[in-house]
Design a protein around this motif. Structure first.
Motif: not given
Length: 523
Positions: A311-315, A380-386, A459-462
């Motif tokens: 999971l990519r996180l833009f802040v 970036s986080f290794l697991h998805e989050d919404e 942003q995530s493919r999940a």
């Protein structure tokens, strides 16, 4: 005899052109209508006749049989910033002792060349360009209204002192600033003096010498026929407007011998041929195509995707304000520390920043410093989050405290209070596993609070895969019929429940605050 229809609208007209201003061409036609000779040769009325024939007002021929020089008519085509010398300038620059500046010597050489080649073609019509001294004086003395007794306002006086031409913009000597960049407490007089708009432009005056025949070259007989101003955006100001289909303009001279002159101003700039317009369109098309290719090379053709399962996180954040501090002129030095588990950031990413120094403003009982300082980072986080969206965080702060009255006096008068040598000391160590972290012996004092505003993008493919699976599941349920398929449906739903439970566990492992609750602020 047809009566002349005069044009009385002498106001400004504004045009915008994409062509270079050097292509501008104006045709000025000047003609004398009446002179003192008409009154001098006016015959007495004959007995029995109450009216005088119009033929008697014709100018009398001279002894040579030619028309008098006073019945003059002149037409000149003038280009942008084209210099046409007046009789006064010719007489002035003939004398080398009167030439002081390099421009004066240049004009002298041009006048000598004109005289060697047969003299000037213009007699009464001449020009003042942007480099002439007349332009400086005219811009300083121009009126804002048509009132006879105009009293200039403060802003008019300030604008009159502004040199609004390109050649007057000079760089600073040695690159050293001559004044302060920031004025902490601007006075009302300071605000008034700096409320001036300086738009660089170039000016040109088309003039006429309306003196009697044989007395050309006197300043008192000079009249402005047209004023042209062009700025860097291609805006052309003409005063008065081009004649076009309107009648000619009129000038009545003052004095004992009043005379009437008429003149017209026409735009005779060459029109672009169809071949030139087509060539220009091709040039623009090629230019826009190259620019589009350049932008595409910067952006790239492939959309950057995240790694599978990441999971990519833009802040995009903002240090909004700070309040509750006892002194003024505050700044914030902040750090963003990511959890050691599953979180990472690019090597080039800067996870710290320092705001500008900001003065406080009274808001009720508190003094608030509004920073409005933006910052951004990526993680970036290794697991998805919404869990995305906007968040507003208010972080309480503290400062180290030194005991004793001397320390407080030093801090009050000269500053220099205790500061942490290692700012990471404020955080909780990643290896700490207990419930309470002891800082015994380290004295602190609670100060104010800092407000942050965060806008998060994920942003995530999940997300794409989850959306695809939901649509596919819906289509499968629509096709299922009968009770024989209920067991398989329940198994599929149970699998989705287990996946959602894993997502919830990953969400709980995310950091609660991007800034440690025990962050520091220097005042």
């Amino acid at each position: 005899m047809a009566e002349t229809v005069w044009s009385t609208d002498t106001g400004e007209a504004v045009y915008r052109s994409r062509d270079p201003v050097r292509n501008l061409r104006l045709r000025v036609h000047l003609q004398r209508i009446t002179s003192s000779n008409f009154l001098r040769y006016q015959p007495a009325a004959q007995p029995g006749k109450d009216l005088i024939d119009l033929a008697t007002f014709r100018p009398h021929p001279t002894a040579s049989g030619h028309r008098s020089e006073e019945e003059e008519e002149e037409e000149v085509v003038i280009g942008w910033q084209e210099k046409l010398f007046s009789q006064f300038e010719v007489d002035l620059y003939r004398n080398e002792a009167a030439c002081q500046s390099p421009l004066d010597h240049q004009y002298r050489q041009e006048i000598l060349k004109l005289e060697a080649s047969g003299g000037r073609k213009n007699r009464r019509i001449f020009t003042y360009t942007d480099s002439d001294r007349y332009t400086n004086v005219e811009e300083h003395c121009q009126k804002m209204t048509t009132a006879a007794r105009e009293v200039p306002s403060f802003l008019v006086e300030r604008m009159a002192n502004v040199r609004r031409r390109r050649q007057d913009r000079r760089g600073m000597e040695g690159g050293i600033l001559k004044s302060r960049i920031v004025t902490w407490e601007p006075s009302e007089e300071f605000v008034r003096n700096n409320h001036v708009i300086n738009t660089p432009l170039q000016t040109m005056y088309i003039m006429a010498d309306l003196g009697p025949y044989g007395k050309l070259g006197y300043k008192k007989y000079e009249h402005v026929l047209c004023t042209l101003k062009v700025d860097s955006n291609g805006v052309i100001t003409v005063k008065p407007d081009f004649t076009g289909l309107k009648g000619p303009y009129r000038i009545e001279t003052e004095g004992e011998k009043q005379e009437l002159w008429k003149y017209t101003i026409d735009n005779v700039s060459s029109l672009a041929q169809p071949e030139e317009e087509e060539r220009e369109q091709r040039v623009f098309k090629d230019l826009y195509g190259r620019h589009k290719e350049y932008l595409s090379s910067l952006v790239g053709t492939d959309f950057e995707m995240t790694a599978p399962g990441a999971l990519r996180l833009f802040v995009n954040g903002e240090v909004v304000s700070a309040q509750g501090y006892e002194y003024d002129n505050l700044y914030v030095h902040f750090f963003v520390e990511l959890p050691t588990t599953n979180w990472s950031s690019p090597a080039f990413q800067q996870l710290s920043g320092i705001t500008q120094t900001c003065a406080t403003k009274s808001l009720g009982m508190d003094k608030v410093a509004y920073f409005s300082y933006p910052f951004t980072f990526e993680a970036s986080f290794l697991h998805e989050d919404e869990s995305a969206g906007s968040h507003t965080l208010t972080v309480s702060t503290w400062r180290p405290m030194e005991l004793g009255t001397v320390a407080e006096l030093r801090r009050f008068f000269i500053g220099g209070s205790l500061e942490l040598e290692d700012l990471s000391y404020v955080r909780i160590p990643g290896t700490f596993k207990g419930e309470r972290l002891s800082r015994f012996g380290f004295r602190t004092e609670t100060t104010g609070s800092v407000t942050f505003r965060l806008h998060c993008l994920q942003q995530s493919r999940a997300f794409m895969e989850s959306s695809f699976l939901r649509k596919r599941m819906q289509s499968v349920l629509d096709r299922l019929e009968g009770f024989s398929q209920q067991s398989s449906v329940h198994s599929v739903l149970e699998a989705f429940r287990r996946a959602r439970r894993r997502m919830q566990e990953a969400r709980e492992s995310l950091p609660q605050d991007l800034v440690s609750p025990s962050g520091t602020m220097a005042s």
